[in-house]
Design a protein around this motif. Structure first.
Motif, PDB file in Angstrom:
ATOM      1  N   GLU A   5       0.826  -1.207   0.000  1.00  0.00           N
ATOM      2  CA  GLU A   5       0.000   0.000   0.000  1.00  0.00           C
ATOM      3  C   GLU A   5       0.860   1.256   0.000  1.00  0.00           C
ATOM      4  N   ILE A   6       1.895   1.285   0.849  1.00  0.00           N
ATOM      5  CA  ILE A   6       2.753   2.464   0.909  1.00  0.00           C
ATOM      6  C   ILE A   6       3.491   2.662  -0.407  1.00  0.00           C
ATOM      7  N   LEU A   7       4.018   1.577  -0.970  1.00  0.00           N
ATOM      8  CA  LEU A   7       4.726   1.685  -2.242  1.00  0.00           C
ATOM      9  C   LEU A   7       3.789   2.117  -3.366  1.00  0.00           C
ATOM     10  N   THR A   8       2.564   1.596  -3.363  1.00  0.00           N
ATOM     11  CA  THR A   8       1.583   1.985  -4.378  1.00  0.00           C
ATOM     12  C   THR A   8       1.258   3.469  -4.249  1.00  0.00           C
ATOM     13  N   ARG A   9       1.049   3.910  -3.011  1.00  0.00           N
ATOM     14  CA  ARG A   9       0.730   5.315  -2.760  1.00  0.00           C
ATOM     15  C   ARG A   9       1.893   6.212  -3.200  1.00  0.00           C
ATOM     16  N   ALA A  10       3.115   5.810  -2.855  1.00  0.00           N
ATOM     17  CA  ALA A  10       4.285   6.594  -3.245  1.00  0.00           C
ATOM     18  C   ALA A  10       4.437   6.652  -4.758  1.00  0.00           C
ATOM     19  N   SER A  11       4.201   5.530  -5.414  1.00  0.00           N
ATOM     20  CA  SER A  11       4.316   5.473  -6.865  1.00  0.00           C
ATOM     21  C   SER A  11       3.313   6.405  -7.539  1.00  0.00           C
ATOM     22  N   ILE A  12       2.076   6.383  -7.073  1.00  0.00           N
ATOM     23  CA  ILE A  12       1.032   7.237  -7.662  1.00  0.00           C
ATOM     24  C   ILE A  12       1.363   8.709  -7.457  1.00  0.00           C
ATOM     25  N   VAL A  13       1.702   9.063  -6.218  1.00  0.00           N
ATOM     26  CA  VAL A  13       1.950  10.470  -5.897  1.00  0.00           C
ATOM     27  C   VAL A  13       3.181  10.994  -6.616  1.00  0.00           C
ATOM     28  N   ARG A  14       4.265  10.214  -6.580  1.00  0.00           N
ATOM     29  CA  ARG A  14       5.494  10.692  -7.199  1.00  0.00           C
ATOM     30  C   ARG A  14       5.374  10.773  -8.717  1.00  0.00           C
ATOM     31  N   SER A  15       4.550   9.944  -9.322  1.00  0.00           N
ATOM     32  CA  SER A  15       4.355  10.025 -10.774  1.00  0.00           C
ATOM     33  C   SER A  15       3.490  11.225 -11.141  1.00  0.00           C
ATOM     34  N   LEU A  16       2.374  11.402 -10.436  1.00  0.00           N
ATOM     35  CA  LEU A  16       1.450  12.493 -10.772  1.00  0.00           C
ATOM     36  C   LEU A  16       2.056  13.863 -10.493  1.00  0.00           C
ATOM     37  N   THR A  17       2.859  13.983  -9.456  1.00  0.00           N
ATOM     38  CA  THR A  17       3.453  15.285  -9.151  1.00  0.00           C
ATOM     39  C   THR A  17       4.616  15.633 -10.073  1.00  0.00           C
ATOM     40  N   GLN A  18       4.960  14.736 -10.994  1.00  0.00           N
ATOM     41  CA  GLN A  18       5.912  15.072 -12.053  1.00  0.00           C
ATOM     42  C   GLN A  18       5.267  16.009 -13.068  1.00  0.00           C
ATOM     43  N   ILE A  19       3.941  16.013 -13.108  1.00  0.00           N
ATOM     44  CA  ILE A  19       3.228  16.886 -14.041  1.00  0.00           C
ATOM     45  C   ILE A  19       3.321  18.322 -13.544  1.00  0.00           C
ATOM     46  N   GLU A  20       3.694  19.228 -14.413  1.00  0.00           N
ATOM     47  CA  GLU A  20       3.827  20.624 -14.019  1.00  0.00           C
ATOM     48  C   GLU A  20       2.479  21.146 -13.538  1.00  0.00           C
ATOM     49  N   SER A  21       2.511  21.852 -12.432  1.00  0.00           N
ATOM     50  CA  SER A  21       1.358  22.461 -11.745  1.00  0.00           C
ATOM     51  C   SER A  21       0.675  21.516 -10.767  1.00  0.00           C
ATOM     52  N   ILE A  22       0.982  20.209 -10.805  1.00  0.00           N
ATOM     53  CA  ILE A  22       0.382  19.280  -9.837  1.00  0.00           C
ATOM     54  C   ILE A  22       1.335  19.128  -8.647  1.00  0.00           C
ATOM     55  N   THR A  23       0.866  19.565  -7.485  1.00  0.00           N
ATOM     56  CA  THR A  23       1.657  19.496  -6.258  1.00  0.00           C
ATOM     57  C   THR A  23       1.088  18.504  -5.267  1.00  0.00           C
ATOM     58  N   TYR A  24      -0.238  18.385  -5.231  1.00  0.00           N
ATOM     59  CA  TYR A  24      -0.903  17.567  -4.215  1.00  0.00           C
ATOM     60  C   TYR A  24      -1.703  16.433  -4.858  1.00  0.00           C
ATOM     61  N   VAL A  25      -1.722  15.314  -4.161  1.00  0.00           N
ATOM     62  CA  VAL A  25      -2.531  14.161  -4.578  1.00  0.00           C
ATOM     63  C   VAL A  25      -3.257  13.627  -3.347  1.00  0.00           C
ATOM     64  N   SER A  26      -4.534  13.361  -3.483  1.00  0.00           N
ATOM     65  CA  SER A  26      -5.296  12.728  -2.401  1.00  0.00           C
ATOM     66  C   SER A  26      -5.961  11.475  -2.950  1.00  0.00           C
TER      67      SER A  26
END
Length: 312
Positions: free
Chosen positions: A116-137
């Motif tokens: 779960e932690i690795l999945t969460r980290a993977s999702i957040v770290r990938s999505l925040t690579q997009i310019e203007s995206i800082t937060y993921v919930s």
């Protein structure tokens, strides 16, 4: 996958929208698009691995969808695992000015704690690579996710996956530790076993102290905290089986509802559960010539004393 709902779509400025970046690829071929580092999970399921990827989409909303599609598709490299390719369905996506909110299917909550932690980290770290995206919930079937301690996770950033030493979280292991918290009236200790996934970059003695500072989980209603949640670990190290614990001055403002001896031996007995610790030496901002409570001198080495532990 059900149709995704885009609450608010944003677009890059025109100059950026027209920008196409070219990079030299294998065999002399050029790759085009916006380069990011897509975060996957290692095949062993123990760490995050990153692979360069080139976004073909232009708008933020389309890039979010593109990233999620990649995280849902088995990667070409057999040693990588896409976090959303294990039966987890993306039910809904909401894109804001600087954030992405995901609603995932119940399969997400069926993962073990490390995955779960690795999945969460993977999702957040990938999505925040997009310019203007800082937060993921993340929600599961419309409910906010909780961590191992039962606390709400809330909005995450890439920095949410940085450990106390400033290193990026990489490899995890699962362990069960025994913590000693105060009983209901603060006159004795009660043992609590806590199973958690931890970053192997963190020394076990620091991990134990940090868990004590976090205090009991919301489900442990029969025990109370020993320390203020604002207590900071200045340093901790083990040498010749002595654990040198250096805390900030907040340590001295212990709860008046807990007896001083209970606080001290809650920490000592917890640390002495570790195989490499038999004694504990305290200091406050590097100074051991400190009196804790009314008359407990910290200028000594404390050993395990289970006489403070409440018997059943």
């Amino acid at each position: 996958m059900r149709k995704k709902r885009m609450k608010k779509m944003l677009f890059f400025p025109l100059l950026l929208s027209l920008l196409v970046v070219s990079f030299a690829g294998c065999g002399g071929e050029d790759k085009t698009g916006v380069p990011i580092l897509m975060a996957y999970i290692s095949a062993e399921g123990t760490k995050i691995v990153e692979e360069e990827y080139y976004l073909e989409s232009v708008s933020v909303g389309s890039q979010v969808n593109e990233v999620l599609n990649q995280l849902s598709t088995a990667p070409a490299k057999m040693e990588y695992t896409a976090p959303l390719s294990q039966g987890i369905e993306v039910l809904d996506v909401t894109v804001g000015e600087d954030s992405v909110a995901l609603n995932l299917s119940r399969e997400y909550s069926q993962m073990d704690s490390i995955t779960e932690i690795l999945t969460r980290a993977s999702i957040v770290r990938s999505l925040t690579q997009i310019e203007s995206i800082t937060y993921v919930s993340i929600q599961v079937e419309g409910s906010d996710i909780r961590d191992n301690d039962g606390e709400l996770v809330g909005r995450m950033t890439a920095d949410s996956f940085i450990d106390n030493s400033g290193e990026e979280i990489s490899t995890y292991e699962k362990t069960t530790i025994r913590l000693y918290f105060a009983n209901e009236d603060g006159t004795a200790l009660k043992a609590v076993n806590r199973t958690l996934a931890y970053n192997t970059n963190i020394a076990m003695e620091r991990l134990v102290l940090e868990e004590l500072i976090k205090g009991p989980t919301s489900t442990n209603t029969e025990v109370g905290a020993l320390l203020s949640a604002d207590t900071k670990v200045v340093s901790v190290l083990v040498k010749d089986n002595v654990c040198y614990v250096n805390l900030d001055e907040t340590f001295l403002t212990y709860s008046t509802s807990v007896e001083p001896e209970v606080v001290i031996y809650g920490i000592v007995d917890t640390l002495c559960e570790l195989s490499n610790v038999s004694r504990v030496q305290f200091s406050v901002n590097g100074d051991s010539n400190v009196v804790f409570g009314e008359d407990i001198s910290l200028n000594t080495e404390f050993t395990k004393d289970l006489s403070y532990v409440e018997t059943e």
